[in-house]
Design an enzyme around this catalytic site. Structure first.
Site, short mmCIF file in Angstrom:
data_model
loop_
_atom_site.label_atom_id
_atom_site.label_comp_id
_atom_site.label_asym_id
_atom_site.label_seq_id
_atom_site.Cartn_x
_atom_site.Cartn_y
_atom_site.Cartn_z
N ILE A 138 0.78 -1.17 0.12
CA ILE A 138 -0.10 0.03 -0.03
C ILE A 138 0.87 1.24 0.08
O ILE A 138 1.80 1.45 0.94
CB ILE A 138 -1.01 -0.01 1.07
N LYS A 139 0.62 2.08 -1.07
CA LYS A 139 1.45 3.32 -1.23
C LYS A 139 1.12 4.34 -0.06
O LYS A 139 -0.08 4.90 -0.20
CB LYS A 139 1.66 3.86 -2.34
N ILE A 140 2.06 4.93 0.74
CA ILE A 140 1.73 6.07 1.69
C ILE A 140 2.69 7.23 1.22
O ILE A 140 3.76 6.73 1.13
CB ILE A 140 1.85 5.40 2.82
#
Length: 361
Positions: A138-140
Site C-alpha cells: 500500500i503506497k503511503i
C-alpha cells in the site's frame, strides 16, 4: 544474455511502473515476467487515470458497479482492486520463490489524504484487507503527516511502499518510520518481517532545474541525489540498530528508484536505468523505458557504495544556485499536487463513464 537479465542478475529488481486491464488480460505482463525479468509492478493515480480514460476494457465493470450503487472513489477502488489482485496473482510465484523479497504490486491510498495521518492509516488498512493478497504494497506518501501512518501501518503488519521521496533526508525519515514500526513489532512479540520499499523520485530533479543550470550539469542532479541516498541506504541497513532488528527476523526496507523515464529528448532514454544499477534495490520503469532498455540497454558500472562523486557534484549545483533541500520540499509538494490533480481527473472520468454507460444501456 539480455540487458534486463543482466540487471536482474546484478541483484536489482525490475518492476513495471504501469498497469492497464489490457496489459493484464492480453498476456503482455506475463510476457514481461517471462522474457524481460520483470518481478513487480507499481501504480499511481496518474497511471489509473490514463488507463481508464483511454480504454473501453473497464466499461462493463464500471457499468455494473454503478448500477449496484457504487460511484466515485468507492467505485474506482473496486475497479482498481480487480487489476491489482490480478497482477498480484501473476507475481505470486516470484513472491513465493523469493520468500517475500520480490514479487510485489503497489496500490496507492487516495492522494487527497497526503497530509492526513489518521485517514491515511485507515485507508491503508482497508485497502490491504480488501486486496486479500500478501504481495500487495500500500503506497503511503513520505510527507511529514505520512510518516506516523507509515510507522503505524508497519506495526499493524501492512506492507508499505513509501512514495514521494525526493532526497536522502526524505529517505532516512521514511526508513526510520518503517524501522520504528518493525521495532515495535519486535517488542510486542510479533513477526517483524513486514515487506516495504522506499521510493525515491529521480527524473523530476533534472526537469525542475533544466533552465537554471549550465548545460554541463543537465541530467546529472537526479543521479547525484540517488547516489547520496544509496549511501544512506547502505549505511542504515548496516547500522547496529538495523542489525539488531535483522537478528530478530526483520527484513530491510529496500530502496526503490522511481520516476526513471528520461524527460529530456537529448538524453539517453535509459539514462536512469544504467546510472542507477545497484544490487538489492528496485527500479520501477515506465513501459517505454523497460522496452528501450531491453532493446539497447548497456549495463555499465554499479553505483558506488560510498556515493562516488555525489558530494562534489551536489556542491557544483549549489554553486550554480540550486538549493537542494528547498527543491526537495518543493518537488514533494508538487508531486502530491500532481497526484491530486490526476485523482480529480480520474474521478471525473469515473463519473462521466458511469453516467454515459448507464444511459447507453
Amino acid at each position: 544474455m539480455s540487458a534486463t537479465q543482466q540487471l536482474h542478475n546484478l541483484g536489482q529488481s525490475l518492476w513495471l511502473d504501469n498497469i492497464t486491464r489490457d496489459l493484464l488480460t492480453g498476456g503482455t505482463l506475463q510476457r514481461y515476467i517471462d522474457e524481460l525479468s520483470v518481478t513487480g509492478l507499481t501504480s499511481n493515480p496518474t497511471i489509473f487515470h490514463q488507463a481508464i480514460k483511454n480504454s473501453q476494457s473497464y466499461d462493463s465493470s464500471i457499468q455494473e458497479k454503478f448500477k449496484n450503487g457504487k460511484e466515485g472513489e468507492e467505485l474506482f477502488f473496486e475497479v482498481a482492486l480487480e487489476d491489482i489482485t490480478q497482477a498480484a496473482d501473476l507475481f505470486r510465484p516470484v513472491w513465493d520463490r523469493t520468500d517475500g523479497v520480490d514479487g510485489w504490486v503497489s496500490l496507492e491510498v487516495s492522494p487527497l489524504l497526503a497530509y492526513d495521518t489518521e485517514s491515511t492509516l485507515a485507508a491503508a488498512k482497508d485497502l490491504h484487507a480488501r486486496a486479500g493478497r500478501p504481495n500487495v504494497l500500500i503506497k503511503i506518501p513520505g510527507t511529514n503527516e505520512g510518516l506516523p501512518a507509515i510507522e503505524e501501518a508497519t506495526f499493524a503488519g501492512i506492507p508499505v511502499n513509501v512514495t514521494l521521496l525526493f532526497s536522502s533526508e526524505h529517505y532516512v525519515a521514511a526508513a526510520e518510520a518503517y524501522l520504528r514500526g518493525v521495532e515495535r513489532r519486535i517488542e510486542a512479540g510479533l513477526n517483524p518481517a513486514v515487506g516495504s520499499v522506499a521510493s525515491l523520485f529521480i527524473s523530476r530533479w533534472d526537469r525542475a532545474i533544466v533552465d537554471d543550470v549550465p548545460e554541463t550539469l543537465h541530467n546529472r542532479l537526479g543521479i547525484a541525489i540517488g547516489q547520496k541516498a544509496y549511501k544512506a541506504y547502505l549505511d542504515l541497513i548496516s547500522s547496529p540498530r538495523w542489525q539488531r532488528a535483522l537478528n530478530f527476523g526483520a527484513r530491510p526496507q529496500r530502496l526503490l528508484w522511481a520516476s526513471t523515464g528520461s524527460k529530456d529528448p537529448n538524453a539517453s532514454d535509459v539514462l536512469y536505468i544504467t546510472s542507477l544499477a545497484s544490487p538489492f534495490t528496485v527500479n520501477t520503469m515506465p513501459e517505454q523505458t523497460l522496452k528501450a532498455f531491453a532493446d539497447h540497454g548497456d549495463l555499465g558500472d554499479a553505483l558506488p557504495a560510498d556515493g562516488g562523486d555525489c558530494e562534489t557534484l551536489l556542491n557544483d549545483f549549489t554553486q550554480a544556485g540550486v538549493d537542494n533541500q528547498a527543491l526537495a520540499a518543493r518537488l514533494q509538494e508538487e508531486g502530491a499536487e500532481s497526484f491530486v490533480k490526476s485523482w480529480n481527473e480520474l474521478m471525473e472520468v469515473i463519473t462521466t463513464k458511469s453516467e454515459s454507460l448507464v444511459q447507453a444501456d
